[in-house]
Design a protein around this motif. Sequence first.
Motif, PDB file in Angstrom:
ATOM      1  N   THR A  35      73.577  51.265  47.214  1.00  0.00           N
ATOM      2  CA  THR A  35      72.489  50.439  46.675  1.00  0.00           C
ATOM      3  C   THR A  35      72.344  49.134  47.445  1.00  0.00           C
ATOM      4  N   VAL A  38      69.848  48.760  50.175  1.00  0.00           N
ATOM      5  CA  VAL A  38      68.489  48.490  49.686  1.00  0.00           C
ATOM      6  C   VAL A  38      68.345  47.018  49.312  1.00  0.00           C
ATOM      7  N   ASN A  56      56.032  47.393  47.175  1.00  0.00           N
ATOM      8  CA  ASN A  56      56.857  48.603  47.232  1.00  0.00           C
ATOM      9  C   ASN A  56      57.577  48.819  45.897  1.00  0.00           C
ATOM     10  N   TYR A  58      59.975  50.621  44.994  1.00  0.00           N
ATOM     11  CA  TYR A  58      61.436  50.733  45.013  1.00  0.00           C
ATOM     12  C   TYR A  58      62.093  49.401  45.375  1.00  0.00           C
ATOM     13  N   ARG A 134      70.338  57.291  48.858  1.00  0.00           N
ATOM     14  CA  ARG A 134      69.391  56.683  47.922  1.00  0.00           C
ATOM     15  C   ARG A 134      68.590  57.759  47.191  1.00  0.00           C
ATOM     16  N   LEU A 135      68.299  58.854  47.880  1.00  0.00           N
ATOM     17  CA  LEU A 135      67.588  59.953  47.210  1.00  0.00           C
ATOM     18  C   LEU A 135      68.471  60.557  46.118  1.00  0.00           C
TER      19      LEU A 135
ATOM     20  N   PHE B 122      63.556  55.242  53.038  1.00  0.00           N
ATOM     21  CA  PHE B 122      63.557  55.830  51.697  1.00  0.00           C
ATOM     22  C   PHE B 122      62.656  55.048  50.747  1.00  0.00           C
ATOM     23  N   SER B 123      62.735  53.726  50.806  1.00  0.00           N
ATOM     24  CA  SER B 123      61.911  52.952  49.869  1.00  0.00           C
ATOM     25  C   SER B 123      60.425  53.130  50.176  1.00  0.00           C
ATOM     26  N   TYR B 126      59.515  56.496  48.719  1.00  0.00           N
ATOM     27  CA  TYR B 126      59.892  56.634  47.306  1.00  0.00           C
ATOM     28  C   TYR B 126      58.802  57.187  46.386  1.00  0.00           C
ATOM     29  N   GLU B 130      59.620  60.413  44.343  1.00  0.00           N
ATOM     30  CA  GLU B 130      59.797  60.259  42.896  1.00  0.00           C
ATOM     31  C   GLU B 130      59.066  61.375  42.153  1.00  0.00           C
ATOM     32  N   ILE B 134      62.571  63.525  42.125  1.00  0.00           N
ATOM     33  CA  ILE B 134      63.377  62.700  41.224  1.00  0.00           C
ATOM     34  C   ILE B 134      62.995  62.889  39.751  1.00  0.00           C
TER      35      ILE B 134
END
Lengths: 178, 176
Positions: A35, A38, A56, A58, A134-135, B122-123, B126, B130, B134
């Motif tokens: 984490t 990120v 964003n 996330y 992260r996924l 990844f972000s 996302y 998702e 997810i």
Amino acid sequence: MQEEKAIISWKVAGIALGLLLTLATFLVQPLGVSTQFVVTDAAVGHRVAPEATAKNTYLKKYGEKESWGVGYGWMLVFGMFAGGLVTSRVLRAKQPEADKGSMPKMWESVFGGSRSKRFAAAFGGGVLLLFGARLAGGCTSGHMISGISQMALSSFIFGIFTFGTAIAVAHLLYRQRG
Amino acid sequence: MQTLLIGFLIGCAFGAILYMGGATSYRRILGTLLLKDMWIIKLMATAIGVGTLGVYLLDLNGLANMSIKPAYLGGVAVGGVIFGIGWAVSGYCPGTCVVGSSEGKLDAIFTVIGGLVGALLFSMAYPALEATLIEPLNFGAVTLRDLTGVSGIYLAIPFSAMLLGLAFFVLKDRYD
């Protein structure tokens, strides 16, 4: 091939790590690392590209403007760097020669002595590691060590897929070694 | 403030254990994945064996601050596969590349930089992930205790014994 040990045995390291996880779970929460990659991205993003970062879905959850997202988790990862830095300076003489340096002998035996090749693989591997972690919601620390110790279903699934894939890819990479 | 200090100190111990225990060693990680050198897997099995017992003993006394990750099958499985490729290619995981960097290993530093890029990618991906990997097939933050209905400690004791038995008596190195 592996006659050289490490500075402490797997038994001592394993028991110490299990006790450390127990202590962390008692004091704050279990161990985790991924984490914080990120959080670091978000902290930088809020300053370099504030609009894109705020949009964003996330990133905006991490790295708030005031605290930079620096909490228990980030300090833990920072501590890992500090702990490694101090012990590796003090105990370097005890570390097996085979474990030192930026070019692993085992890698060279198959892929040659090109540093750029090794560093490109390390970089690409890093991209996949954190994208995947992260996924999946965690890495070796958060999912495997902490997650399986809590007997979490998701962590067992992560462990099976991670080990299964990594074992297959390692055999593929080193197939000519037999 | 106190929590930050605790985090830092636990991190220091974590980093020191990983360094001293040889977890930043490429030959050991790849040796483990090639199923020849059992060092890392024995280290992990021991840590989880002790950790399971520790966490559920705390839990028995209401003292465990657990953190259970949700089981969304698609994302956890696909993420695990991507992670597994990165692990075998780099020889590091997100924690050990940080410790390897502290030793001055350049390949570890490249893995950390790659990791920061991977987390950023990844972000950016996302929203799409998702919706597909997810949110569907999410079984929630469940443990074996929730699934079986058996009290945690009664599961933890045999599970822990199995892992420690595996590490101390079953797994044997198989060198070239």
